[in-house]
Design an enzyme around this catalytic site. Structure first.
Site, PDB file in Angstrom:
ATOM      1  N   HIS A 273       4.684 -32.255 -16.363  1.00  0.00           N
ATOM      2  CA  HIS A 273       4.241 -31.850 -14.996  1.00  0.00           C
ATOM      3  C   HIS A 273       4.803 -30.607 -14.772  1.00  0.00           C
ATOM      4  O   HIS A 273       4.878 -30.439 -13.343  1.00  0.00           O
ATOM      5  CB  HIS A 273       4.323 -33.013 -14.080  1.00  0.00           C
ATOM      6  N   ASP A 333       8.128 -38.487 -15.598  1.00  0.00           N
ATOM      7  CA  ASP A 333       6.982 -39.380 -16.206  1.00  0.00           C
ATOM      8  C   ASP A 333       6.186 -38.794 -17.128  1.00  0.00           C
ATOM      9  O   ASP A 333       6.081 -37.389 -17.208  1.00  0.00           O
ATOM     10  CB  ASP A 333       6.441 -39.882 -14.983  1.00  0.00           C
ATOM     11  N   GLU A 334       5.377 -39.368 -18.027  1.00  0.00           N
ATOM     12  CA  GLU A 334       4.317 -38.882 -18.641  1.00  0.00           C
ATOM     13  C   GLU A 334       4.444 -37.715 -19.403  1.00  0.00           C
ATOM     14  O   GLU A 334       3.802 -36.685 -19.324  1.00  0.00           O
ATOM     15  CB  GLU A 334       3.129 -38.558 -17.795  1.00  0.00           C
ATOM     16  N   VAL A 335       5.597 -37.529 -20.100  1.00  0.00           N
ATOM     17  CA  VAL A 335       5.834 -36.578 -20.913  1.00  0.00           C
ATOM     18  C   VAL A 335       5.060 -36.440 -22.275  1.00  0.00           C
ATOM     19  O   VAL A 335       4.976 -37.412 -22.944  1.00  0.00           O
ATOM     20  CB  VAL A 335       7.610 -36.436 -21.420  1.00  0.00           C
TER      21      VAL A 335
END
Ligand SMILES: *[C@@H]1O[C@H](CO)[C@@H](O)[C@H](O)[C@H]1NC(C)=O
Ligand SMILES: *[C@@H]1O[C@H](CO)[C@@H](O)[C@H](O)[C@H]1NC(C)=O
Length: 538
Positions: A273, A333-335
């Site tokens: 992100h 999150d969400e790497v």
């Protein structure tokens, strides 16, 4: 205390007439106090007191440690006087009600050191007690934070009877929150939110006794935070040079929040992100390769470079100074592992470290370093649940935010079994919208309904209603949040036993109208109307 100027006699007559005309024959839900979120213990007595806007005062009590020098309280007194009377005060003649027993004053006493000049924290005491009796009501709190919550409750007790008279039942309330962390997440990266919109959100939060603004301030799409040490981040990474939060803007938000007993926790989400960071900070992101050729695209933060850590060390030093709260949210999150996998430099690093092809170990290596930085700055970290799921070695006390909707109860069970504090947001993603009364689903979600020991349950600090910004900007943020987030507000403040949906509906419908009358464009719960609507057009 501010007083309303007396209108001219002719006007008074007209208003009395108007008040009579507005006595619609239908039963009106608003002719009873509607408390939201519902306090811990409430006793209401049948004795009704009349309150006159002309003769009513909110003031500090004689033995209070926070006297007239506490501008936080003085401001709150002024605000609540206006919330109670501001909208309606011209609609009737108070002289008509002089024969009724009157409430003349609300005295606010702070028992301990007031904390008037502090920022609120996770351990802030928000408890208060309220005794409404003729002729003086008494609000007692240990700290200013409880006084703020009590003022909100007092304002909710006052209602207009069918003649338009401000009325309050004699009552006795003792209240404190069930959870200490009750948050709203706003996202100022997908869309920039003007400071004015953030301040409105803080107002509405106070009406619902929320106490944490989780400010997801930057993300892939834009970097509006203006850094003192790295001005290029927002110069290059914001949508435009006017879509930024200057140090002055941030200060405004922090102080406005403090005056309402609200903490501001900034989130700087890495290593994923982070596309917008790359524009103003060279060599921070990982170059992706396409068949061994460097492409024009970038992936997550490059965890192999020493310069990465030197950068974050300086950056988070600034953040820990600018934001007074003890906590910083580090995201995590969400790497995306795909880009890392294409990069030969990363591949070599993985080999050297013995990570094999498990990119979660690289992610852990990176996040561990960032977490240690935050610890050395004497701050505490909050991370999204993947950081826990991917087995990053966490310092005790690192807070895990549970956001994935599938099996969130078992996730809470695992996080707390491992001894980590948790914040729940999984059932409260308010950006996911659907037809109908979805607030009911938010309302019935029970954070402690997972299987676990008493000790585990105590590790649940509270929760957050999240409003991600892909489809939200200043035009629709407020109506999308309110009153849907109010359901979360009651779940996190009120006792666990307060679960009756019918009762909640009746109170929330009134509370929503009250928010509208205070300038919050909260959307309707369902069909119906608000009492003031016919007056509003005048
Ligand atoms: C407030 O007082 C009125 C008038 O006596 C009474 O009818 C009503 O039940 C009281 N409200 C509550 C919530 O007890
Ligand atoms: C990066 O820092 C580590 C640890 O301080 C050191 O061993 C290493 O040589 C440094 N690498 C470079 C390229 O400077």
């Amino acid at each position: 205390m501010p007083r309303s100027p007396r209108p001219a006699p002719g006007l008074l007559l007209l208003q009395a007439l108007m008040a009579m005309l507005s006595l619609a024959p239908v039963a009106r839900a608003e002719l009873q106090p509607a408390l939201w979120p519902f306090p811990r213990t409430v006793q209401m007595f049948p004795r009704l007191l009349f309150i006159s806007a002309e003769n009513f005062q909110i003031d500090h009590g004689p033995n209070s440690t926070a006297g007239s020098s506490c501008s936080l309280l003085q401001e709150a007194f002024r605000r609540y006087y206006n919330y109670i009377f501001g909208f309606y005060k011209r609609h009737y003649d108070p002289d008509d009600f002089q024969d009724r027993p009157q409430l003349q004053k609300l005295l606010v006493s702070i028992n301990l050191e007031s904390e008037c000049y502090s920022f609120p924290s996770l351990s802030s005491d928000e408890s208060y007690s309220l005794r409404v009796q003729e002729p003086v009501a008494l609000l007692k709190a240990n700290r200013v934070w409880g006084a703020l919550r009590g003022l909100e409750t007092f304002s909710q007790l006052v209602y207009q009877d069918s003649y338009g008279a401000f009325t309050i039942n004699e009552s006795s309330i003792a209240d404190y929150p069930r959870f200490p962390h009750r948050g709203i997440l706003i996202d100022t990266s997908r869309h920039y939110l003007p400071v004015k919109t953030i301040l409105k959100t803080l107002d509405a939060m106070a009406f619902n006794k929320f106490n944490v603004l989780h400010w997801h301030i930057v993300d892939d799409q834009s970097f509006p935070y203006q850094s003192l040490t790295f001005p290029e981040l927002s110069n290059k990474g914001s949508y435009s040079l006017s879509h930024v939060y200057t140090p002055n803007d941030v200060h405004t938000v922090l102080e406005y929040a403090r005056f309402r007993g609200i903490r501001v926790i900034p989130e700087f989400d890495t290593p994923g992100h982070t596309q917008s960071w790359g524009k103003g900070q060279k060599n921070l992101l990982t170059p992706c390769f396409n068949q061994k050729v460097k492409s024009q695209t970038f992936g997550p933060v490059d965890p192999t470079l020493n310069t990465t850590y030197a950068f974050f060390d300086t950056f988070f030093k600034e953040i820990s100074r600018v934001f007074p709260d003890q906590f910083i949210h580090l995201g995590g999150d969400e790497v995306e592992f795909h880009c890392w996998a294409t990069n030969p430099n990363i591949q070599n690093f993985m080999k050297k470290k013995g990570f094999g092809t498990d990119f979660r170990r690289l992610e852990s290596f990176y996040i561990k370093k960032i977490l240690d930085m935050i610890t050395s700055l004497k701050k505490r970290s909050i991370v999204w649940q993947e950081v826990f799921d991917d087995k990053v070695e966490l310092q005790p006390g690192t807070v895990v935010e549970v956001w994935k909707n599938e099996n969130y109860l078992s996730e809470l069970q695992h996080v707390t079994a491992a001894g980590f504090p948790a914040i729940l947001s999984a059932p409260w993603y308010l950006d996911l919208i659907s037809y109908g009364q979805d607030w009911r689903n938010y309302y019935i979600a029970e954070p402690l309904s997972f299987i676990g020991s008493e000790k585990q349950k105590q590790l649940v600090m509270g929760g957050e209603a999240c409003l991600w910004g892909e489809y939200v900007d200043a035009t629709n943020l407020i109506p999308r949040l309110w009153p849907r987030a109010s359901a979360v507000g009651e779940r996190l403040w009120s006792p666990q036993t307060i679960t009756d949906l019918g009762n909640a509906y009746r109170r929330l419908a009134v509370h929503r109208c009250r928010m509208v009358s205070r300038g919050i464009a909260a959307q309707p719960l369902f069909t119906g109307y608000c009492n003031y609507e016919n007056k509003m057009e005048k």
